[in-house]
Design a protein around this motif. Structure first.
Motif, PDB file in Angstrom:
ATOM      1  N   VAL A  30       0.848  -1.196   0.000  1.00 59.95           N
ATOM      2  CA  VAL A  30       0.000   0.000   0.000  1.00 59.95           C
ATOM      3  C   VAL A  30       0.878   1.239   0.000  1.00 59.95           C
ATOM      4  N   VAL A  32       0.709   5.472   1.223  1.00 60.41           N
ATOM      5  CA  VAL A  32       0.000   6.406   2.092  1.00 60.41           C
ATOM      6  C   VAL A  32       0.005   7.773   1.414  1.00 60.41           C
ATOM      7  N   ASP A 108      -8.730   8.438   5.774  1.00 59.44           N
ATOM      8  CA  ASP A 108      -8.437   7.206   5.043  1.00 59.44           C
ATOM      9  C   ASP A 108      -7.444   7.535   3.928  1.00 59.44           C
ATOM     10  N   SER A 109      -6.161   7.428   4.241  1.00 58.24           N
ATOM     11  CA  SER A 109      -5.127   7.896   3.321  1.00 58.24           C
ATOM     12  C   SER A 109      -4.381   6.771   2.615  1.00 58.24           C
ATOM     13  N   THR A 110      -4.761   5.521   2.826  1.00 59.23           N
ATOM     14  CA  THR A 110      -4.046   4.412   2.197  1.00 59.23           C
ATOM     15  C   THR A 110      -4.683   4.056   0.853  1.00 59.23           C
ATOM     16  N   THR A 112      -3.942   0.925  -2.322  1.00 56.48           N
ATOM     17  CA  THR A 112      -3.148  -0.246  -2.683  1.00 56.48           C
ATOM     18  C   THR A 112      -2.147   0.106  -3.786  1.00 56.48           C
ATOM     19  N   ASN A 191       6.842   4.670   1.934  1.00 58.23           N
ATOM     20  CA  ASN A 191       5.731   4.490   0.998  1.00 58.23           C
ATOM     21  C   ASN A 191       4.749   5.648   1.079  1.00 58.23           C
TER      22      ASN A 191
END
Length: 340
Positions: A30, A32, A108-110, A112, A191
């Protein structure tokens, strides 16, 4: 050019550099998305503004598509191109802004790894597609105003299909190869993408690879798409304005002039924001949070304004909307009330 640079990007690194990258490289499951780093205190204000603009873009473009589809008088080349632009605007704004609102409202910052590069491909493909359609629409207006007697002979159904096909192929060939390459890279130590969506340049900045060729290709691509397209649009509107000033009626001159100016202002803002965002990332000293704000504007403000500038200000669109509303009112008046 695309294939040549793509092959260069696939070149092998020297062994010492490969070993240096492999020591720190990893393949994240994932990413961010950092949103607007440094502007967290304004998130509530941003969320309200972006939500209003996004709802305006979705509502107006959907309404425009429904009106054009429902009214057979609007099944003409100009309105076909307008419906394509509305579709592109819907996809372009929906590619990035639902995720942005999730970041601003819910944290909700993630995203895939696969979703990141799908989002990147969609965002840049439809940005290129929007630019291409704006050129096509400028050419359509040039022929309609400057060569009206040749309009129906030029804009046949087969020619419209060819224009649409060329637009899609051009956008794909000019935008997708570098993102195919980007998805094969490994990433270093972090990431976290300092952006609210998977922008190509920002995402590659955390990659464990020499991305010099990719940067050069991206600049060439920007100049090829934006530079060529804005030049063609500028000369089209210049010829249109020259023809407008030859009109006998002052009222007709003013009406056509104001319409062309409003069209060109929205187009100019789109290209200015795109070029500003891309070149300041590479050569400017603009704080990243302001660069991100500009990047957010060119994928939302034009999609919100285009249906208003091209649709509501067009007499035929307004008349079609009124006919649709009157027909619905007549139908509702004929249907008996169940309570009676």
């Amino acid at each position: 050019v695309c294939l040549f640079v793509f092959v260069l990007q696939k070149r092998k690194l020297p062994l010492d550099r490969m070993s240096a990258y492999n020591r720190t490289a990893f393949h994240p499951s994932v990413f961010v998305l950092a949103g607007f780093p440094g502007l967290e205190e304004y998130y509530l204000h941003f969320s309200i503004l972006f939500c209003v603009l996004y709802l305006l873009a979705v509502t107006c473009n959907l309404a425009l598509l429904c009106i054009i589809k429902a009214d057979h008088n609007l099944h003409e080349p100009m309105y076909i191109f307008l419906s394509i632009l509305a579709t592109v605007d819907l996809v372009l704004s929906s590619t990035t802004f639902p995720k942005l609102l999730a970041i601003l409202w819910f944290g909700d910052s993630t995203i895939t790894f696969e979703g990141c590069f799908v989002q990147m491909s969609f965002a840049h493909f439809f940005t290129a597609m929007e630019s291409t359609i704006l050129v096509v629409m400028a050419f359509d207006r040039y022929v309609a105003i400057c060569k009206p007697l040749h309009y129906t002979a030029i804009f046949t159904n087969s020619f419209i299909v060819k224009l649409g096909t060329v637009s899609v192929l051009r956008s794909a060939v000019l935008s997708l190869p570098q993102y195919m390459y980007s998805s094969q890279l490994s990433f270093c130590s972090s990431n976290v993408i300092p952006h609210y969506y998977c922008d190509h340049t920002t995402t590659l900045s955390i990659a464990c690879a020499d991305i010099t060729i990719n940067k050069i290709f991206s600049i060439l691509l920007t100049m090829l798409i934006s530079g060529t397209d804005i030049t063609l649009i500028f000369f089209s509107y210049l010829l249109i304005l020259r023809a407008v000033f030859k009109l006998g009626s002052a009222r007709a001159r003013w009406k056509t002039f104001s319409t062309c100016v409003s069209h060109f202002c929205v187009i100019l803002y789109f290209y200015t924001a795109v070029l500003f965002s891309i070149f300041t990332k590479r050569f400017g000293n603009i704080p990243s949070e302001y660069n991100i704000l500009v990047a957010s504007s060119y994928v939302l403000i034009p999609p919100a304004l285009n249906p208003i500038i091209y649709g509501i200000r067009t007499k035929e669109i307004r008349q079609a909307f009124l006919r649709h509303m009157n027909s619905r009112a007549r139908v509702s008046s004929v249907i008996p009330n169940p309570s009676s």
